[in-house]
Write a protein that holds these residues in place. Structure first.
Motif, PDB file in Angstrom:
ATOM      1  N   THR A 312       0.848  -1.193   0.000  1.00 34.82           N
ATOM      2  CA  THR A 312       0.000   0.000   0.000  1.00 34.82           C
ATOM      3  C   THR A 312       0.883   1.243   0.000  1.00 34.82           C
ATOM      4  O   THR A 312       1.944   1.261   0.630  1.00 34.82           O
ATOM      5  N   TYR A 313       0.475   2.261  -0.739  1.00 34.57           N
ATOM      6  CA  TYR A 313       1.257   3.494  -0.831  1.00 34.57           C
ATOM      7  C   TYR A 313       0.388   4.599  -1.413  1.00 34.57           C
ATOM      8  O   TYR A 313      -0.739   4.361  -1.867  1.00 34.57           O
ATOM      9  N   SER A 314       0.911   5.821  -1.414  1.00 33.74           N
ATOM     10  CA  SER A 314       0.244   6.946  -2.069  1.00 33.74           C
ATOM     11  C   SER A 314       1.174   7.492  -3.140  1.00 33.74           C
ATOM     12  O   SER A 314       2.385   7.274  -3.090  1.00 33.74           O
ATOM     13  N   PHE A 315       0.617   8.212  -4.103  1.00 38.85           N
ATOM     14  CA  PHE A 315       1.428   8.696  -5.222  1.00 38.85           C
ATOM     15  C   PHE A 315       0.758   9.902  -5.861  1.00 38.85           C
ATOM     16  O   PHE A 315      -0.423  10.179  -5.644  1.00 38.85           O
ATOM     17  N   SER A 316       1.532  10.606  -6.672  1.00 36.60           N
ATOM     18  CA  SER A 316       1.012  11.694  -7.501  1.00 36.60           C
ATOM     19  C   SER A 316       1.629  11.587  -8.886  1.00 36.60           C
ATOM     20  O   SER A 316       2.761  11.126  -9.041  1.00 36.60           O
ATOM     21  N   SER A 317       0.895  12.035  -9.881  1.00 33.28           N
ATOM     22  CA  SER A 317       1.400  12.143 -11.242  1.00 33.28           C
ATOM     23  C   SER A 317       1.134  13.571 -11.694  1.00 33.28           C
ATOM     24  O   SER A 317      -0.009  14.038 -11.650  1.00 33.28           O
ATOM     25  N   ALA A 318       2.189  14.273 -12.102  1.00 34.80           N
ATOM     26  CA  ALA A 318       2.064  15.685 -12.440  1.00 34.80           C
ATOM     27  C   ALA A 318       2.527  15.959 -13.858  1.00 34.80           C
ATOM     28  O   ALA A 318       3.615  15.549 -14.253  1.00 34.80           O
TER      29      ALA A 318
END
Length: 433
Positions: A312-318
Motif C-alpha cells: 500500500t502506498y500513495s502517489f502523484s502524477s504531475a
C-alpha cells in the motif's frame, strides 16, 4: 538557487558544490544543457523531444511510442544490429522512454565513449528509416508489450485510474495506445508524426557526468551537421507548453475492471496539481507521511495494524497543466470495501488534523536523503535537466530543494491534503468478479 530558463538564455545556470550546469542554444534552435560532475568516469546523455501521447492526432494514437521502437531499427547509415552493438561493445547501455508530454532517447557510457554516444543518438533521432518491413515486425513487438502490461493488474489499475480521473482528456489516454490503434497505425501516419515533431527547434539534449560543456556542444554540432536535418536554417527553440492548470472533469464513483486474478488492486484518489505548482514540496512531504514508506500512515494502518494488504502506498502524477493523486492497495477481493474505507479515512484525517512533529521530521529526513542520494547518479541529473527545460522552465539546485523541503510546516501539509481531499473522488478496482 532558482534560475528561470529563458528560451535564449546561455551560459552558467548553476554552480552547486562543484557541479556546474551550463546551457547553450545552437543556431537552428537545438538546446544543449550539461552538468559537469567532477570525479565521474561515466556520462548519461539524453535526446529529448517535447512530444508525448497527449499530442497525437486522432488517427495517430500510439504513434509516439511506435517511434520510440522504430528509431532503434535502423538509419541511413546503421542497421539495428549496428546501433545495438555500438553500445554493447563498450559496456554501455541505451534505451528510450515515452511519456504523456515528452520522449527521451538516452545512453550511459564511459566518458571516453561520449563521442560515439553523441554520434549514434544523433543518427537515430534525425535519420531514422522507418522501414515498412521493420514497422510490421515492431508492430508485433508492441502488441506483445501491451499484452504483457494488460496481464499485470497493478499496471492496469494505474492506467484505468488515470483515464477515470482525466476523463476524456488526451492526458488520460494510454501512452502506448490500444491494440486496436496499433493494428490500425499506418506507416504514413507514423512518418507524418515523426516529421512534425522531430526537428531542431523541438530537440533538447542533456548530459551529466564527467564531461566538458564546450566539448559536448562541439560534438553535437558536428554530428548534427552530418545528419539529415538542415542545420543551416536559423531557428529558435520551440515554445514550452502553457503551465496554467487545465480544468478536467473527474469521473467520480467506482469503476471495476474484471480480471481472473487472486488479488484485487484498488486506487482511491482524484485531481492533483500541475508539475510547477508551488505546493509541490508540501505535496512531497504529505506523501512521505501518508504513504511513502514502512513508517507511513497507510502502511501502518492498512498492513501492520489491520493486515488488510501486503502493498500500500500513495502517489502523484504531475504534468505541465494537470495532475492527479491516488492511494493504492493490493488486497483480497473480500477486503476491497474495508481497504477503501480505511484509505479514505486516512486521507480525510491528514486533511483535517496536523501531522505530528515526529512525523514531519521523519518525512523531511526521508525526502532529503532520497533527493541527495538520487542525485548521485548521472542518469538522475540528466533527467533533471530535461524536465527543467521542457516542463518547468526553471532550474532548481539541490540546496534550494532541500531548503524548500525544510521550510514546510504541519499546516502546509494539512492545506495541501485538504486541497486534494476536496477533489471529487474516483475509485478504480481491478479484480475478479
Amino acid at each position: 538557487m532558482r534560475v528561470t530558463i529563458d528560451p535564449h538564455t546561455e551560459g552558467v545556470l548553476n554552480n552547486d558544490a562543484g557541479s556546474t550546469v551550463r546551457r547553450s542554444v545552437l543556431p537552428a534552435g537545438v538546446r544543449v544543457l550539461t552538468e559537469e560532475m567532477p570525479g565521474q568516469r561515466s556520462v548519461t546523455l539524453g535526446f529529448w523531444i517535447g512530444v508525448g501521447s497527449r499530442d497525437e492526432a486522432a488517427h495517430q494514437h500510439g504513434s509516439t511510442h511506435f517511434l520510440e521502437h522504430l528509431l532503434f531499427k535502423g538509419t541511413k547509415t546503421r542497421s539495428a544490429l549496428e546501433i545495438a552493438s555500438a553500445f554493447d561493445s563498450v559496456g554501455g547501455e541505451s534505451n528510450a522512454l515515452t511519456g504523456k508530454e515528452h520522449t527521451c532517447y538516452y545512453a550511459r557510457v564511459l566518458d571516453t565513449d561520449l563521442p560515439m554516444a553523441v554520434e549514434v543518438l544523433t543518427d537515430i533521432v534525425t535519420s531514422a528509416l522507418l522501414d515498412p518491413e521493420e514497422m510490421e515486425i515492431e508492430r508485433g513487438v508492441i502488441l506483445e508489450e501491451l499484452a504483457m502490461a494488460e496481464d499485470d493488474p497493478e499496471d492496469v489499475v494505474h492506467e484505468r485510474f488515470g483515464a477515470q480521473v482525466l476523463d476524456g482528456h488526451p492526458l488520460g489516454r494510454p501512452i502506448g495506445g490500444t491494440p486496436e490503434e496499433i493494428n490500425a497505425a499506418s506507416r504514413e501516419d507514423v512518418f507524418n508524426h515523426y516529421q512534425r515533431w522531430y526537428r531542431p527547434d523541438e530537440l533538447v539534449i542533456t548530459a551529466a557526468g564527467g564531461l566538458d560543456h564546450d566539448h559536448v556542444v562541439s560534438l553535437i554540432a558536428e554530428a548534427l551537421e552530418k545528419s539529415s536535418w538542415d542545420m543551416t536554417v536559423p531557428g529558435s527553440p520551440a515554445e514550452r507548453r502553457v503551465g496554467q492548470e487545465t480544468e478536467i472533469p473527474v469521473r467520480a464513483g467506482t469503476e471495476t475492471i474484471i480480471k481472473p486474478v487472486e488479488q484485487s488492486q484498488v486506487i482511491l484518489g482524484g485531481r492533483g496539481m500541475a508539475a510547477s505548482d508551488e505546493d509541490r514540496f508540501a505535496l512531497s512531504v504529505m506523501h512521505a507521511v501518508l504513504g511513502g514508506g514502512m513508517s507511513s500512515r497507510l502502511f501502518q494502518e492498512v498492513r501492520e495494524r489491520r493486515g488488510l494488504a501486503y502493498s500500500t502506498y500513495s502517489f502523484s502524477s504531475a504534468m505541465t497543466d494537470a495532475g492527479y493523486f491516488g492511494l493504492y492497495a493490493g488486497c483480497l477481493p473480500n477486503k476491497v470495501e474495508k481497504v477503501t474505507e480505511v484509505m479514505a479515512a486516512e486521507l480525510d484525517r491528514i486533511a483535517t488534523v496536523h501531522v505530528s512533529a515526529e512525523e514531519l521530521t521523519r518525512a523531511k529526513g526521508q525526502l532529503r536523503g532520497g533527493t541527495v542520494l538520487g542525485m548521485e547518479e548521472t542518469s538522475s541529473r540528466m533527467s533533471r535537466l530535461g524536465r527543467a527545460e521542457l516542463v518547468r522552465g526553471e532550474f532548481v539546485d539541490i540546496s534550494d530543494t532541500l531548503e524548500q523541503i525544510e521550510a514546510i510546516t504541519a499546516e502546509d501539509v494539512r492545506k495541501v491534503a485538504a486541497r486534494l481531499a476536496s477533489s471529487p473522488r474516483a475509485v478504480t478496482v481491478v479484480g475478479p468478479a
